[in-house]
Design a protein around this motif. Structure first.
Motif, PDB file in Angstrom:
ATOM      1  N   GLY A  53      -7.304  -8.572  -9.975  1.00  0.00           N
ATOM      2  CA  GLY A  53      -6.383  -8.376 -11.094  1.00  0.00           C
ATOM      3  C   GLY A  53      -6.055  -6.920 -11.325  1.00  0.00           C
ATOM      4  N   VAL A  54      -7.049  -6.046 -11.189  1.00  0.00           N
ATOM      5  CA  VAL A  54      -6.838  -4.605 -11.372  1.00  0.00           C
ATOM      6  C   VAL A  54      -6.180  -4.009 -10.130  1.00  0.00           C
ATOM      7  CG1 VAL A  54      -7.981  -2.376 -11.669  1.00  0.00           C
ATOM      8  CG2 VAL A  54      -8.743  -4.355 -12.998  1.00  0.00           C
ATOM      9  N   ILE A  55      -6.641  -4.428  -8.957  1.00  0.00           N
ATOM     10  CA  ILE A  55      -6.099  -3.896  -7.702  1.00  0.00           C
ATOM     11  C   ILE A  55      -4.596  -4.139  -7.604  1.00  0.00           C
ATOM     12  CG2 ILE A  55      -6.088  -4.243  -5.189  1.00  0.00           C
ATOM     13  CD1 ILE A  55      -9.146  -4.681  -5.417  1.00  0.00           C
ATOM     14  N   ALA A  56      -4.141  -5.292  -8.105  1.00  0.00           N
ATOM     15  CA  ALA A  56      -2.710  -5.625  -8.042  1.00  0.00           C
ATOM     16  C   ALA A  56      -1.850  -4.631  -8.811  1.00  0.00           C
ATOM     17  CB  ALA A  56      -2.488  -7.036  -8.593  1.00  0.00           C
ATOM     18  N   LEU A  57      -2.442  -3.908  -9.757  1.00  0.00           N
ATOM     19  CA  LEU A  57      -1.689  -2.950 -10.565  1.00  0.00           C
ATOM     20  C   LEU A  57      -1.280  -1.705  -9.770  1.00  0.00           C
ATOM     21  CD1 LEU A  57      -3.777  -3.109 -13.878  1.00  0.00           C
ATOM     22  CD2 LEU A  57      -1.596  -4.234 -13.391  1.00  0.00           C
ATOM     23  N   PHE A  58      -2.084  -1.334  -8.765  1.00  0.00           N
ATOM     24  CA  PHE A  58      -1.745  -0.140  -7.984  1.00  0.00           C
ATOM     25  C   PHE A  58      -1.466  -0.427  -6.516  1.00  0.00           C
ATOM     26  CE2 PHE A  58      -6.403  -0.350  -8.096  1.00  0.00           C
ATOM     27  CZ  PHE A  58      -6.745  -0.194  -6.767  1.00  0.00           C
ATOM     28  N   CYS A  59      -1.951  -1.560  -6.001  1.00  0.00           N
ATOM     29  CA  CYS A  59      -1.657  -1.943  -4.614  1.00  0.00           C
ATOM     30  C   CYS A  59      -0.357  -2.741  -4.575  1.00  0.00           C
ATOM     31  CB  CYS A  59      -2.812  -2.753  -4.023  1.00  0.00           C
ATOM     32  SG  CYS A  59      -4.154  -1.746  -3.384  1.00  0.00           S
ATOM     33  N   THR A  60       0.723  -2.069  -4.939  1.00  0.00           N
ATOM     34  CA  THR A  60       2.032  -2.714  -4.924  1.00  0.00           C
ATOM     35  C   THR A  60       2.525  -2.817  -3.484  1.00  0.00           C
ATOM     36  OG1 THR A  60       3.172  -0.594  -5.143  1.00  0.00           O
ATOM     37  CG2 THR A  60       2.563  -1.746  -7.192  1.00  0.00           C
ATOM     38  N   GLU A  61       3.556  -3.597  -3.279  1.00  0.00           N
ATOM     39  CA  GLU A  61       4.107  -3.758  -1.932  1.00  0.00           C
ATOM     40  C   GLU A  61       4.570  -2.418  -1.383  1.00  0.00           C
ATOM     41  OE1 GLU A  61       7.729  -6.232   0.250  1.00  0.00           O
ATOM     42  OE2 GLU A  61       6.894  -6.955  -1.650  1.00  0.00           O
ATOM     43  N   GLU A  62       5.179  -1.601  -2.250  1.00  0.00           N
ATOM     44  CA  GLU A  62       5.660  -0.288  -1.822  1.00  0.00           C
ATOM     45  C   GLU A  62       4.493   0.623  -1.429  1.00  0.00           C
ATOM     46  OE1 GLU A  62       8.128   3.605  -3.558  1.00  0.00           O
ATOM     47  OE2 GLU A  62       7.830   1.813  -4.806  1.00  0.00           O
ATOM     48  N   ASN A  63       3.456   0.655  -2.248  1.00  0.00           N
ATOM     49  CA  ASN A  63       2.307   1.516  -1.952  1.00  0.00           C
ATOM     50  C   ASN A  63       1.557   1.058  -0.711  1.00  0.00           C
ATOM     51  OD1 ASN A  63       2.784   3.288  -4.027  1.00  0.00           O
ATOM     52  ND2 ASN A  63       1.318   2.363  -5.440  1.00  0.00           N
ATOM     53  N   LEU A  64       1.447  -0.256  -0.524  1.00  0.00           N
ATOM     54  CA  LEU A  64       0.786  -0.782   0.674  1.00  0.00           C
ATOM     55  C   LEU A  64       1.550  -0.384   1.926  1.00  0.00           C
ATOM     56  CD1 LEU A  64      -0.300  -4.343  -0.526  1.00  0.00           C
ATOM     57  CD2 LEU A  64      -1.817  -2.546   0.314  1.00  0.00           C
ATOM     58  N   SER A  65       2.869  -0.467   1.866  1.00  0.00           N
ATOM     59  CA  SER A  65       3.702  -0.097   3.012  1.00  0.00           C
ATOM     60  C   SER A  65       3.570   1.395   3.313  1.00  0.00           C
ATOM     61  CB  SER A  65       5.163  -0.443   2.712  1.00  0.00           C
ATOM     62  OG  SER A  65       5.996  -0.028   3.779  1.00  0.00           O
ATOM     63  N   ARG A  66       3.604   2.222   2.275  1.00  0.00           N
ATOM     64  CA  ARG A  66       3.469   3.670   2.465  1.00  0.00           C
ATOM     65  C   ARG A  66       2.076   4.021   2.987  1.00  0.00           C
ATOM     66  NH1 ARG A  66       5.108   6.673  -2.890  1.00  0.00           N
ATOM     67  NH2 ARG A  66       4.783   8.488  -1.532  1.00  0.00           N
ATOM     68  N   SER A  67       1.060   3.319   2.521  1.00  0.00           N
ATOM     69  CA  SER A  67      -0.312   3.564   2.974  1.00  0.00           C
ATOM     70  C   SER A  67      -0.458   3.267   4.461  1.00  0.00           C
ATOM     71  CB  SER A  67      -1.301   2.702   2.177  1.00  0.00           C
ATOM     72  OG  SER A  67      -1.299   3.046   0.816  1.00  0.00           O
ATOM     73  N   LEU A  68       0.106   2.155   4.884  1.00  0.00           N
ATOM     74  CA  LEU A  68       0.029   1.774   6.297  1.00  0.00           C
ATOM     75  C   LEU A  68       0.754   2.797   7.160  1.00  0.00           C
ATOM     76  CD1 LEU A  68      -0.951  -0.303   8.326  1.00  0.00           C
ATOM     77  CD2 LEU A  68       1.164  -1.591   7.950  1.00  0.00           C
ATOM     78  N   ASN A  69       1.902   3.289   6.688  1.00  0.00           N
ATOM     79  CA  ASN A  69       2.643   4.304   7.439  1.00  0.00           C
ATOM     80  C   ASN A  69       1.838   5.589   7.566  1.00  0.00           C
ATOM     81  OD1 ASN A  69       4.844   2.619   7.788  1.00  0.00           O
ATOM     82  ND2 ASN A  69       5.937   3.386   5.988  1.00  0.00           N
ATOM     83  N   ILE A  70       1.146   5.965   6.490  1.00  0.00           N
ATOM     84  CA  ILE A  70       0.317   7.181   6.512  1.00  0.00           C
ATOM     85  C   ILE A  70      -0.821   7.036   7.514  1.00  0.00           C
ATOM     86  CG2 ILE A  70      -1.330   8.542   5.157  1.00  0.00           C
ATOM     87  CD1 ILE A  70       0.460   7.984   2.702  1.00  0.00           C
ATOM     88  N   ILE A  71      -1.486   5.876   7.480  1.00  0.00           N
ATOM     89  CA  ILE A  71      -2.606   5.629   8.396  1.00  0.00           C
ATOM     90  C   ILE A  71      -2.136   5.686   9.845  1.00  0.00           C
ATOM     91  CG2 ILE A  71      -4.264   3.890   9.203  1.00  0.00           C
ATOM     92  CD1 ILE A  71      -4.438   2.940   6.261  1.00  0.00           C
ATOM     93  N   ASN A  72      -1.023   5.021  10.119  1.00  0.00           N
ATOM     94  CA  ASN A  72      -0.498   4.999  11.488  1.00  0.00           C
ATOM     95  C   ASN A  72      -0.112   6.400  11.955  1.00  0.00           C
ATOM     96  OD1 ASN A  72      -0.806   2.235  11.654  1.00  0.00           O
ATOM     97  ND2 ASN A  72       1.294   1.779  11.029  1.00  0.00           N
ATOM     98  N   ALA A  73       0.500   7.171  11.058  1.00  0.00           N
ATOM     99  CA  ALA A  73       0.938   8.523  11.417  1.00  0.00           C
ATOM    100  C   ALA A  73      -0.261   9.428  11.719  1.00  0.00           C
ATOM    101  CB  ALA A  73       1.775   9.113  10.289  1.00  0.00           C
ATOM    102  N   ILE A  74      -1.320   9.318  10.909  1.00  0.00           N
ATOM    103  CA  ILE A  74      -2.517  10.139  11.118  1.00  0.00           C
ATOM    104  C   ILE A  74      -3.216   9.747  12.414  1.00  0.00           C
ATOM    105  CG2 ILE A  74      -4.825  10.678  10.239  1.00  0.00           C
ATOM    106  CD1 ILE A  74      -3.691  10.421   7.410  1.00  0.00           C
TER     107      ILE A  74
END
Length: 202
Positions: A133-154
């Protein structure tokens, strides 16, 4: 006492019968509500409840006790005791719990301390569904997508592979959420390699 307090808050009665014991006085709707909560809910341990509340407060906005009691599924009476332990945890990370009468509570401190405390909580669990319930507040679809892009780039730039990528994505989502709400950190004061090693991600 906590059971009696919960029942009272929901318009129910716990009746004591001398020589026999106690029983709940419920109407049909109240009985259905109790049965549904038992079926749908997962009872948190004391530590899990404290960590849930801490994680929610680490998002940075003001929370009222009634709201915290709802997400932890306990009475406000129980929340008062949890808050005392949460406050001690926050202090260990250099954070301060601010209580404003009539408004609620929120956390103040250096941004690096917010993130260190958050990582410590996440790092102590394998199953994050407890905090969905709390995680859903900050793990939005946009943030998840940006996070994955950051991980892949690094990984591509440094020719490394991270393990525990689910944990890393969650941490990055939290950081992105904080940044989007103008909570930034001065990189000059941070040893990034040391932080990655401590997180088990380097």
């Amino acid at each position: 006492k906590e059971i009696a307090f919960f029942l009272e808050q929901n318009g129910m009665v716990l009746q004591s019968v001398p020589g026999k014991g106690i029983k709940m006085i419920l109407n049909g709707e109240q009985k259905k509500m109790i049965e549904k909560r038992i079926t749908d809910s997962r009872l948190f341990s004391k530590k899990e409840r404290d960590d849930l509340i801490t994680m929610r407060l680490l998002l940075g906005d003001v929370c009222i006790y009634e709201y915290l009691s709802q997400i932890a599924e306990v009475s406000r009476h129980t929340i008062y005791y949890s808050i005392k332990r949460v406050e001690e945890t926050l202090e260990r990370y250099g954070l301060r719990l601010v209580k404003t009468k009539g408004e609620g509570i929120h956390v103040e401190g250096e941004e690096s301390c917010f993130r260190e405390c958050f990582i410590a909580i996440i790092d102590s669990y394998e199953d994050y569904r407890l905090f969905s319930g709390v995680i859903a507040l900050f793990c939005t679809e946009e943030n998840l997508s940006r996070s994955l892009n950051i991980i892949n780039a690094i990984e591509e730039a440094m020719e490394v592979s991270f393990y525990q990528t689910d944990q890393l994505k969650m941490i990055l989502c939290y950081v992105l959420y904080r940044i989007s709400n103008n909570h930034n950190i001065v990189l000059a004061n941070v040893n990034l390699e040391k932080n990655f090693v401590e997180m088990g991600l380097w």
